[in-house]
Every structure is written in C-alpha cells, then in structure tokens.
Design a protein around this motif. Structure first.
Motif, PDB file in Angstrom:
ATOM      1  N   HIS A  31      -1.774   6.484 -14.940  1.00  0.00           N
ATOM      2  CA  HIS A  31      -1.585   7.905 -15.235  1.00  0.00           C
ATOM      3  C   HIS A  31      -0.541   8.113 -16.324  1.00  0.00           C
ATOM      4  O   HIS A  31      -0.715   8.971 -17.202  1.00  0.00           O
ATOM      5  N   ALA A  32       0.535   7.350 -16.291  1.00  0.00           N
ATOM      6  CA  ALA A  32       1.549   7.464 -17.343  1.00  0.00           C
ATOM      7  C   ALA A  32       0.944   7.108 -18.696  1.00  0.00           C
ATOM      8  O   ALA A  32       1.217   7.774 -19.713  1.00  0.00           O
ATOM      9  N   SER A  33       0.095   6.070 -18.715  1.00  0.00           N
ATOM     10  CA  SER A  33      -0.573   5.680 -19.954  1.00  0.00           C
ATOM     11  C   SER A  33      -1.532   6.768 -20.419  1.00  0.00           C
ATOM     12  O   SER A  33      -1.578   7.114 -21.612  1.00  0.00           O
ATOM     13  N   ASP A  34      -2.309   7.329 -19.500  1.00  0.00           N
ATOM     14  CA  ASP A  34      -3.241   8.409 -19.840  1.00  0.00           C
ATOM     15  C   ASP A  34      -2.514   9.617 -20.429  1.00  0.00           C
ATOM     16  O   ASP A  34      -2.933  10.181 -21.443  1.00  0.00           O
ATOM     17  N   PRO A  41      -3.863  12.902 -16.855  1.00  0.00           N
ATOM     18  CA  PRO A  41      -4.442  11.734 -16.181  1.00  0.00           C
ATOM     19  C   PRO A  41      -5.968  11.758 -16.266  1.00  0.00           C
ATOM     20  O   PRO A  41      -6.580  12.815 -16.206  1.00  0.00           O
ATOM     21  N   ASP A  42      -6.578  10.574 -16.386  1.00  0.00           N
ATOM     22  CA  ASP A  42      -8.034  10.495 -16.429  1.00  0.00           C
ATOM     23  C   ASP A  42      -8.518   9.257 -15.677  1.00  0.00           C
ATOM     24  O   ASP A  42      -9.431   8.566 -16.109  1.00  0.00           O
ATOM     25  N   PHE A  43      -7.884   8.973 -14.551  1.00  0.00           N
ATOM     26  CA  PHE A  43      -8.237   7.817 -13.720  1.00  0.00           C
ATOM     27  C   PHE A  43      -7.909   8.202 -12.294  1.00  0.00           C
ATOM     28  O   PHE A  43      -6.996   9.011 -12.058  1.00  0.00           O
ATOM     29  N   THR A  44      -8.645   7.647 -11.352  1.00  0.00           N
ATOM     30  CA  THR A  44      -8.427   7.980  -9.947  1.00  0.00           C
ATOM     31  C   THR A  44      -8.132   6.724  -9.140  1.00  0.00           C
ATOM     32  O   THR A  44      -8.404   5.604  -9.579  1.00  0.00           O
ATOM     33  N   ALA A  45      -7.619   6.918  -7.930  1.00  0.00           N
ATOM     34  CA  ALA A  45      -7.349   5.788  -7.044  1.00  0.00           C
ATOM     35  C   ALA A  45      -8.640   5.040  -6.717  1.00  0.00           C
ATOM     36  O   ALA A  45      -8.647   3.800  -6.646  1.00  0.00           O
ATOM     37  N   ASP A  46      -9.734   5.781  -6.525  1.00  0.00           N
ATOM     38  CA  ASP A  46     -11.011   5.126  -6.248  1.00  0.00           C
ATOM     39  C   ASP A  46     -11.440   4.246  -7.408  1.00  0.00           C
ATOM     40  O   ASP A  46     -12.023   3.165  -7.206  1.00  0.00           O
ATOM     41  N   GLY A 131     -11.191  -0.990 -25.321  1.00  0.00           N
ATOM     42  CA  GLY A 131     -11.152   0.381 -25.821  1.00  0.00           C
ATOM     43  C   GLY A 131      -9.731   0.861 -26.028  1.00  0.00           C
ATOM     44  O   GLY A 131      -8.805   0.425 -25.329  1.00  0.00           O
ATOM     45  N   ALA A 132      -9.556   1.751 -26.988  1.00  0.00           N
ATOM     46  CA  ALA A 132      -8.236   2.327 -27.246  1.00  0.00           C
ATOM     47  C   ALA A 132      -8.406   3.724 -27.817  1.00  0.00           C
ATOM     48  O   ALA A 132      -9.290   3.964 -28.648  1.00  0.00           O
ATOM     49  N   ILE A 133      -7.569   4.646 -27.361  1.00  0.00           N
ATOM     50  CA  ILE A 133      -7.511   5.973 -27.969  1.00  0.00           C
ATOM     51  C   ILE A 133      -6.961   5.803 -29.385  1.00  0.00           C
ATOM     52  O   ILE A 133      -6.042   5.002 -29.614  1.00  0.00           O
TER      53      ILE A 133
END
Length: 327
Positions: A31-34, A41-46, A131-133
């Motif tokens: 999340h810190a990276s996102d 944030p663009d990631f979930t625990a699942d 991949g990279a932004i």
C-alpha cells in the motif's frame, strides 16, 4: 559501485521467506508503494494471499521478504506464472521511504530464481516480464540495468457506480445475457472456451480447463452470481469472469471479458459489462474496475471508454529472457 555492492543489502538488513502470517505487514508495504506511485492503494489482502499461494509458486522457494535492521518488513518479491508456461512475471515492492535499498537485492534474488524456475518447468529459454508505473524511475532504472526492455503498456480502468441502475438495460436483439451456472461444469467449460478462443490472437497464455479450474479454486472466494455468459441462438459466444479480489476495496472487478470474433460489434461485450455493473451496484459496490492491454488487437479499451470507464493509471511492461539453470 560494483554490481555486487549494488545488490547487497545494507548492514544489519536480512531476507527471509514469507508466511501467510506476514500478509498484513506485506500489505502495508504494498500500500505504501501504491500510494507513492498512483496516489492510493490498489492491492488487497486477498491478492497478497493469492500471490503467495499461486499454482507453480512455493513461498519457501519463490518469494523473499527484505527486513531492515529492526526486523521490519520493507520489501517483498514474488513470481507469477499460473500456467507453468515459458513466461513468468515478477514483482518487487519496497516501502518508498525505508525500503529502497532492498530493491536491487530483491530483484537480483528473484531473477536468479527465474533461471531455476525455467529448468523446473521444463523451458530452456524463459521470458520474464515486470511492470512499473512510468513515474517509478528508480525501479525502471533497476529493471533496465538488469537487462529488461520496454514492451508495452497496460491501463488500470475504473468507473464509479453511483447512479448505475440495479437492472441492466435491454439486451441487443438476439442476445441473451445470463449468470453462469457455477455448479454446471458444462456451462463453466463453455465460458472458459470462449475466453481461450477470443484471446487466442493476443499474447494471453492458453490455459486448459483443468488448470483454469484449479486457478479458480485457488481464489479465496468466488461469486458466480457476478459471472455471466452471452448466448446467441443457444450458443455461448461471450463471457465475463469477475473476481472477488476487489471486495476489500468495495470494487467489482472484471477479470476477463471475451467475445468470439464473429460476434463482435453487435453489442455483446457491452451487454455483458452493463449486466455486471448492475449487479455490482446492486451489491453496494462503489466502483467497477479492470485491467486492459493497450496493445490488444481487439481494441478493447475503446469499449471500456464507451461505457464510461476511465484510466486510473497506466503501467509499463518490461521484458527480458533468461536461460534455464538447474538449482
């Protein structure tokens, strides 16, 4: 600075293998990276759990965590090759404030592991993507130094569901859109067959039905009432597969949308999307999302723009090749 020095961790820092108990701390790093890259944030625990337990992934061999001198997780790397084919995808996440010294060491570890994975999966020459932004210049520099070259772009699309009717609009003439029958193997086979046929002209990896079913079974949860097929004259010609990975973000996620070539430009894809959006909205989801390959020859991005989706961000895809090496 020597290559060895560039891929060495700072004094007192260590690496270890992850466990599922690490998911909350790993997610905090992601999340810190996102947030640093795209603003949210663009990631979930699942999704963290799914990546750690993917087919052809073993936490004890394929993934590493980087820990600073205090023992705090500041970086994570893992591969992603659900089919066992000759192409893998690696990810390296580091905390943007504290974890950057772990970026190159983690990248070196996972790239070295790729040569072993190639041998274990039976491939001599192995394609590796990352991949990279576009704003993540330090990571892009690290990838370039490691031999990666730019390949193409993907877009992360999103649409708010405020005001979306809970009932889908009328379907195109001759087209019937209905939920897939999740307990009917024949129906699931038909949905899967459309995906494989429709994506044949792209660089999508072909996945046989048993492997695909294993992938579905690996997901933490599956909501088949969010999966749809489109029929014309009793034949399944379009399919939409949703994923529950967006639930934590209150997002309806379109994992795959496919329409057979001879049935395109007849409103089938839009009808499938509108039906999914209506169900997402009825369930109280705040938005719908999906990812699209901007080089897709079907020009799927045009459809997504036409139904009201907009790019949340774009991501560059980079590629290199490694030779198989036995462990």
């Amino acid at each position: 600075m020597t290559a060895a020095a560039m891929t060495a961790l700072p004094e007192g820092w260590t690496t270890r293998r992850p466990t599922l108990d690490d998911v909350p701390e790993i997610l905090a790093v992601v999340h810190a990276s996102d947030i640093a890259a795209i603003g949210e944030p663009d990631f979930t625990a699942d999704e963290v759990r799914e990546m750690l337990t993917d087919p052809h992934t073993e936490m004890s061999r394929d993934s590493w965590l980087a820990l600073d001198e205090a023992g705090t997780i500041v970086g994570w790397t893992f591969p992603h090759n659900m089919t066992g084919g000759d192409r893998d995808f690696l990810e390296v996440f580091v905390d943007p404030e504290r974890g950057r010294p772990a970026m190159r060491p983690l990248l070196a570890l996972i790239l070295d592991r790729m040569t072993e994975r190639a041998a274990e999966l039976g491939h001599h020459r192995y394609e590796v993507r990352a991949g990279a932004i576009p704003t993540e210049q330090p990571y892009i520099d690290a990838l370039t130094e490691a031999g990666f070259a730019f390949l193409k772009q993907h877009a992360r699309m999103r649409m708010p569901l405020d005001g979306v009717p809970h009932t889908a609009p009328e379907q195109p003439a001759g087209v019937t859109v209905r939920p897939v029958r999740g307990d009917d193997e024949d129906d699931l086979r038909a949905l899967h067959a459309v995906i494989e046929e429709a994506f044949r002209e792209t660089d999508h990896f072909a996945v046989d039905y048993p492997t695909w079913r294993a992938q579905v079974a690996n997901e933490p949860s599956v909501s088949f009432d969010e999966w749809f097929v489109a029929e014309v004259d009793g034949r399944v010609v379009g399919s939409l597969q949703s994923s529950d990975t967006g639930i934590d973000d209150n997002e309806g996620w379109v994992k795959r949308l496919a329409v057979l070539r001879s049935y395109r430009k007849r409103g089938v894809g839009e009808a499938l999307l509108r039906r999914a959006f209506a169900v997402y909205a009825r369930k109280g989801r705040s938005h719908a999302g999906l990812g699209v390959d901007l080089e897709n020859p079907t020009e799927a991005v045009r459809l997504y723009l036409s139904v009201g989706m907009t790019p949340m961000y774009r991501a560059n895809v980079y590629r290199t090749y490694v030779e198989a090496r036995a462990a």
